[in-house]
Design a protein around this motif. Sequence first.
Motif, short mmCIF file in Angstrom:
data_model
loop_
_atom_site.label_atom_id
_atom_site.label_comp_id
_atom_site.label_asym_id
_atom_site.label_seq_id
_atom_site.Cartn_x
_atom_site.Cartn_y
_atom_site.Cartn_z
N LYS A 182 18.38 -10.14 -23.42
CA LYS A 182 18.16 -9.07 -24.40
C LYS A 182 17.28 -7.94 -23.88
N GLY A 183 16.38 -8.26 -22.96
CA GLY A 183 15.47 -7.23 -22.46
C GLY A 183 14.40 -7.82 -21.58
N ALA A 184 13.27 -7.12 -21.51
CA ALA A 184 12.19 -7.55 -20.64
C ALA A 184 10.86 -7.17 -21.28
N ARG A 185 9.83 -7.92 -20.94
CA ARG A 185 8.49 -7.63 -21.43
C ARG A 185 7.49 -7.81 -20.30
N ALA A 186 6.71 -6.79 -20.04
CA ALA A 186 5.67 -6.84 -19.00
C ALA A 186 4.32 -6.72 -19.68
N GLN A 187 3.43 -7.69 -19.41
CA GLN A 187 2.11 -7.70 -20.03
C GLN A 187 1.04 -7.98 -18.97
N GLN A 197 0.04 4.56 -24.97
CA GLN A 197 0.61 3.88 -26.13
C GLN A 197 0.87 2.40 -25.87
N TYR A 198 0.87 2.01 -24.59
CA TYR A 198 1.08 0.60 -24.24
C TYR A 198 -0.23 -0.12 -23.93
N LEU A 199 -1.35 0.59 -24.11
CA LEU A 199 -2.66 0.04 -23.78
C LEU A 199 -3.54 -0.08 -25.01
N LYS A 200 -4.33 -1.14 -25.06
CA LYS A 200 -5.40 -1.24 -26.05
C LYS A 200 -6.65 -1.70 -25.32
N GLY A 201 -7.80 -1.29 -25.81
CA GLY A 201 -9.03 -1.59 -25.08
C GLY A 201 -10.17 -2.01 -25.98
N LYS A 202 -11.18 -2.58 -25.36
CA LYS A 202 -12.39 -3.03 -26.04
C LYS A 202 -13.58 -2.83 -25.12
N VAL A 203 -14.63 -2.26 -25.65
CA VAL A 203 -15.86 -2.05 -24.88
C VAL A 203 -17.03 -2.63 -25.67
N THR A 204 -17.81 -3.49 -25.05
CA THR A 204 -18.94 -4.12 -25.73
C THR A 204 -19.92 -4.67 -24.71
N GLY A 221 13.45 6.87 -21.39
CA GLY A 221 12.84 7.08 -20.08
C GLY A 221 12.62 5.82 -19.27
N TRP A 222 12.65 4.64 -19.91
CA TRP A 222 12.35 3.40 -19.21
C TRP A 222 13.61 2.78 -18.63
N ILE A 239 -5.65 -4.27 -22.28
CA ILE A 239 -4.40 -5.02 -22.38
C ILE A 239 -3.22 -4.05 -22.31
N PHE A 240 -2.27 -4.34 -21.44
CA PHE A 240 -1.04 -3.55 -21.30
C PHE A 240 0.12 -4.39 -21.81
N ASP A 241 0.98 -3.78 -22.63
CA ASP A 241 2.11 -4.52 -23.22
C ASP A 241 3.30 -3.57 -23.35
N LEU A 242 4.34 -3.80 -22.55
CA LEU A 242 5.54 -2.97 -22.57
C LEU A 242 6.76 -3.86 -22.81
#
Length: 259
Positions: free
Chosen positions: A206-211, A33-40, A127-128, A72-75
């Motif tokens: 406020k929080g954290a973001r890892a990409q 759910q934190y990943l999106k991808g592209k293949v070409t 869980g995080w 791309i990973f985005d949490l």
Amino acid sequence: MQRKYLDELHIKASKDLNAKSKGDAASGVDLSQYLKGKVTNDAAELNAWFAENDWPGMDITITPNGLGIGSIFDLLVDWQNAGKKYPVYIDQVRYEGVKMDKSASLKGYQLQGYDFPMFELATRQEGWRVFLVETDTSYTGMELTTRAVELMDLSRQPYDFRTLQFPQVDFEADVNIKWMEGMKVEGGLFSIDEAIKKVRLRLDDKGARAQSAVAMMTRSLPMGVYSIERPFFVIFWHEGLTLAPFVAISANDSWKKAA
């Protein structure tokens, strides 16, 4: 291209060598759910996809028989109890910082055999948790993940404190994942010919973001074909001998180049 292939490549590029270790296997954590991808097979299309997703500069070339992979990973996590913005002074330099008081959502631990305490910050995302712990040593590549796992495995005892202060973090960096080039994946069906990675980290009150973003150029390999690509022994042998009469190691300086 199957989704699990994209996930596998991103995990490898993130050096999460423990992704299938006892902890993750038991909990069944799904990071998709934190990943999106592209293949070409179109380099311009892949590079444009990265730019559209706020990752400019993730440019690779794709050979005529190659395939481009983008991941791309985005949490993003929010602290369960937000902190307060507070300046911190480190080595006489003023930094924008965060101050948090000890609570059920902020715990401290003394680690067995380690000089510095570890702090656990609870988040609103189920869980995080985020752990902060100082180090006197710089780690890169595989060592970084390995050391983090070792720290997480150390025995913990409660650490007595009232307030935690830490500097706000906002950085973007290139990560060298050249070690992946030449790696066979998907059961040996593909070879990674080029790999680049960038990471971003934000840490505030406020929080954290890892990409992270990973771009690869892969090439399909013929089924059932093993290609010798490293220096190799050449051993002349005859039944009945106890020593080989001729042994050599052939490296790329001895290989005949194509005209």
